[in-house]
Design a protein around this motif. Structure first.
Motif, PDB file in Angstrom:
ATOM      1  N   LEU A   7     -13.428  47.954  64.764  1.00 54.93           N
ATOM      2  CA  LEU A   7     -12.060  48.451  64.834  1.00 54.93           C
ATOM      3  C   LEU A   7     -10.845  47.557  64.405  1.00 54.93           C
ATOM      4  N   SER A   8     -11.035  46.319  65.000  1.00 57.49           N
ATOM      5  CA  SER A   8     -10.077  45.486  64.602  1.00 57.49           C
ATOM      6  C   SER A   8     -10.036  44.945  63.263  1.00 57.49           C
ATOM      7  N   ASN A   9     -11.075  44.849  62.500  1.00 55.86           N
ATOM      8  CA  ASN A   9     -11.175  44.490  61.171  1.00 55.86           C
ATOM      9  C   ASN A   9     -10.643  45.694  60.071  1.00 55.86           C
ATOM     10  N   ALA A  10     -11.066  46.932  60.657  1.00 57.40           N
ATOM     11  CA  ALA A  10     -10.490  48.159  59.761  1.00 57.40           C
ATOM     12  C   ALA A  10      -9.121  48.287  59.823  1.00 57.40           C
ATOM     13  N   MET A  11      -8.313  47.932  61.091  1.00 59.09           N
ATOM     14  CA  MET A  11      -6.968  48.084  61.200  1.00 59.09           C
ATOM     15  C   MET A  11      -6.359  47.009  60.234  1.00 59.09           C
ATOM     16  N   THR A  12      -6.786  45.783  60.369  1.00 56.89           N
ATOM     17  CA  THR A  12      -6.251  44.938  59.447  1.00 56.89           C
ATOM     18  C   THR A  12      -6.278  45.320  57.905  1.00 56.89           C
ATOM     19  N   GLY A  13      -7.178  45.925  57.639  1.00 59.63           N
ATOM     20  CA  GLY A  13      -7.426  46.327  56.317  1.00 59.63           C
ATOM     21  C   GLY A  13      -6.496  47.570  55.987  1.00 59.63           C
ATOM     22  N   LEU A  14      -6.204  48.285  56.873  1.00 59.25           N
ATOM     23  CA  LEU A  14      -5.424  49.411  56.792  1.00 59.25           C
ATOM     24  C   LEU A  14      -3.873  48.964  56.648  1.00 59.25           C
ATOM     25  N   ARG A  15      -3.484  47.802  57.556  1.00 64.36           N
ATOM     26  CA  ARG A  15      -2.101  47.386  57.289  1.00 64.36           C
ATOM     27  C   ARG A  15      -1.990  46.677  55.891  1.00 64.36           C
ATOM     28  N   ALA A  16      -3.154  46.121  55.486  1.00 64.13           N
ATOM     29  CA  ALA A  16      -3.178  45.527  53.965  1.00 64.13           C
ATOM     30  C   ALA A  16      -3.005  46.526  53.147  1.00 64.13           C
ATOM     31  N   ALA A  17      -3.699  47.452  53.295  1.00 62.13           N
ATOM     32  CA  ALA A  17      -3.661  48.669  52.024  1.00 62.13           C
ATOM     33  C   ALA A  17      -2.411  49.081  52.098  1.00 62.13           C
ATOM     34  N   GLY A  49     -11.549  37.454  61.905  1.00 66.53           N
ATOM     35  CA  GLY A  49     -12.324  38.474  61.209  1.00 66.53           C
ATOM     36  C   GLY A  49     -11.031  39.495  60.570  1.00 66.53           C
ATOM     37  N   GLY A  50     -11.311  40.127  59.461  1.00 60.89           N
ATOM     38  CA  GLY A  50     -10.302  40.909  59.079  1.00 60.89           C
ATOM     39  C   GLY A  50      -9.441  40.277  57.957  1.00 60.89           C
ATOM     40  N   VAL A  51      -8.459  40.909  57.628  1.00 59.47           N
ATOM     41  CA  VAL A  51      -7.582  40.579  56.569  1.00 59.47           C
ATOM     42  C   VAL A  51      -6.279  40.006  57.251  1.00 59.47           C
ATOM     43  N   GLU A 458      -5.902  52.835  47.228  1.00 56.66           N
ATOM     44  CA  GLU A 458      -6.677  54.076  47.894  1.00 56.66           C
ATOM     45  C   GLU A 458      -8.072  54.019  48.304  1.00 56.66           C
ATOM     46  N   GLN A 459      -8.811  53.401  47.412  1.00 49.97           N
ATOM     47  CA  GLN A 459     -10.299  53.194  47.990  1.00 49.97           C
ATOM     48  C   GLN A 459     -10.404  52.384  49.089  1.00 49.97           C
ATOM     49  N   THR A 460      -9.586  51.199  49.097  1.00 49.96           N
ATOM     50  CA  THR A 460      -9.761  50.313  50.274  1.00 49.96           C
ATOM     51  C   THR A 460      -9.175  50.881  51.294  1.00 49.96           C
TER      52      THR A 460
END
Length: 481
Positions: A7-17, A49-51, A458-460
């Motif tokens: 979940l943490s990794n996905a949240m950082t990915g959403l913020r980066a996107a 982990g994450g971005v 958008e894909q990310t």
């Protein structure tokens, strides 16, 4: 990988996107904004982990922007110089112009020949006087045109100095704001855009080089060696006048030069401290091109006056008497040649508009009563003196002797050559500026590429959203156990 780390990794990915999407949108919206530097988001892998979002990068080519600024300075300089020469050439007229200087001289000579064939005809004498008046009026008008251009240049200098001081103060303020923003880890891209716009504005006035300094600041030096900004900002001063006259020159102390921080600096075209741009061109127009043009025109007016105030041409004249052409009604004084072309007039004795009589053209400027109406000797002498070759007493003409029409042709041909050279320089600088502008635009915002990046974002975003959805499903399954 645990569910919480996923979940943490996905949240950082959403913020980066989200930040990428925001940056791409800003790039597309400012695709046509002058001075805008295309942005990109700097990302790296986080230790846990994450971005990680490291910041916004402003992608510009400082060397290319600097070359474009120098090219714009050169273009503005060449454009202003060329416009002055074109306007002055139009005032004198080109050889194919029926109202040109050469055409007016030819018309005057023709009218004298016509009057010679019928010296008893008042209308022919009046026609010769009218032609002489038209010739004098053209020369006077051209001289006024020169002084109006010099006066406008003086006003432009004052305006551009104020504009330059304001822009330099703006760059200094933005330098400080960028340093403060960097100190707290903020994004300085917008501030750098504003600063670049001011640097571009300065480049139209003065040819400058931009040098990076610590903490995101820049220094600006003119190509003439003046320090405009380097920590502190230079204070440039100039004093304008209401109207420039032929007598007024900077060398004579009647026109203002430039001072930087209270110290006088050179302003000539060869070693001007703030040359290269439109400011240097305005000084060149006021102090060099305009002065040279006035000198040549005054020399031509002197030659014209001296031809007709010679007692050998008109026996009614004594030495020191004004002839057919005068310096505002008086004879020419070699010590008062400056501005002569602006004061050139036809002798009132022959001009009916000034209370004179045209028959004095036939009988002599100082004739008291009419003579033999059939006597054309003086008219023939006046016609002959126009075609007589004599060496100009002043001016920068080619060596040798000239008739009046040959001297006019030399004057206009010199002007045409100067104008052609200026236009050639303008063409080169325009081509250079266009090419460098295209290169700058090519490195700017590419909307097609930005849209492609937006599709990847958008894909990310969708992938990270799916990861959160999967983690949620797993949590729901565990809670139902």
């Amino acid at each position: 990988m645990t569910i919480s780390s996923a979940l943490s990794n996905a949240m950082t990915g959403l913020r980066a996107a989200g930040r990428n999407s925001q940056t791409i949108s800003a790039n597309i919206a400012n695709a046509m904004t002058p001075g805008y530097g295309v942005r990109s988001v700097a990302l790296s892998s986080a230790q846990i982990g994450g971005v990680s979002i490291d910041g916004i990068t402003r992608n510009v080519n400082p060397a290319l922007l600097g070359d474009r600024g120098l090219a714009e300075s050169a273009f503005n300089n060449a454009s202003d110089r060329t416009n002055f020469l074109i306007n002055y050439e139009n005032a004198l007229g080109t050889p194919d112009d029926p109202n040109s200087l050469s055409a007016r001289i030819a018309e005057f000579e023709t009218s004298l020949i016509t009057a010679t064939s019928r010296p008893d005809a008042p209308e022919r004498l009046e026609g010769a006087v009218n032609s002489a008046r038209d010739l004098a009026s053209l020369i006077t008008s051209a001289s006024k045109n020169i002084q109006e251009a010099r006066s406008e240049a003086d006003r432009n200098i004052d305006f551009q100095v104020n504009q330059l001081n304001s822009a330099l103060s703006g760059v200094k303020e933005l330098n400080l704001q960028i340093t403060k923003t960097l100190a707290v880890g903020g994004d300085t891209s917008a501030l750098q855009d504003n600063r670049q716009a001011l640097v571009d504005e300065i480049s139209t006035i003065v040819s400058v080089r931009q040098i990076p300094r610590e903490n995101g600041q820049i220094a600006l030096y003119s190509t003439g060696g003046a320090i405009l900004i380097d920590g502190g900002v230079a204070e440039i001063e100039f004093s304008a006048v209401n109207q420039v006259t032929p007598y007024m020159t900077q060398a004579g102390g009647m026109l203002s030069g430039l001072t930087i921080n209270g110290y006088p600096v050179p302003t000539d075209s060869t070693r001007g401290a703030l040359g290269g741009g439109s400011l240097g061109a305005q000084f060149e127009i006021r102090d060099e091109l305009g002065v040279d043009a006035q000198t040549q025109l005054d020399a031509f007016a002197r030659d014209l006056i001296e031809r007709f105030q010679d007692p050998a041409v008109d026996p009614s004249l004594a030495i020191g008497d004004p002839g057919l052409f005068t310096d505002t009604g008086i004879a020419f004084d070699p010590l008062n040649e400056v501005g002569l072309s602006e004061r050139l007039t036809v002798n009132a004795a022959v001009d009916e508009r000034q209370g004179g009589e045209a028959w004095r053209l036939r009988d002599g400027i100082n004739a008291v009563v009419q003579g033999d109406v059939g006597d054309s000797r003086l008219l023939q002498s006046l016609s002959t003196t126009l075609s007589t070759k004599r060496t100009p007493a002043s001016g920068n003409f080619a060596s040798g002797a000239f008739s009046a029409i040959n001297l006019a042709a030399t004057l206009t041909s010199q002007l045409g050559a100067d104008r052609a050279q200026a236009e050639q320089s303008l063409t080169f600088s325009s081509t250079q500026l266009n090419e460098l502008t295209q290169l700058v635009l090519a490195e700017g915002v590419d909307t097609d590429q930005e849209l492609q990046r937006l599709l990847l974002v958008e894909q990310t975003y969708a992938a990270n959203a799916r990861m959160i959805e999967a983690a949620d499903e797993m949590m729901q399954t565990i809670l139902r156990l």
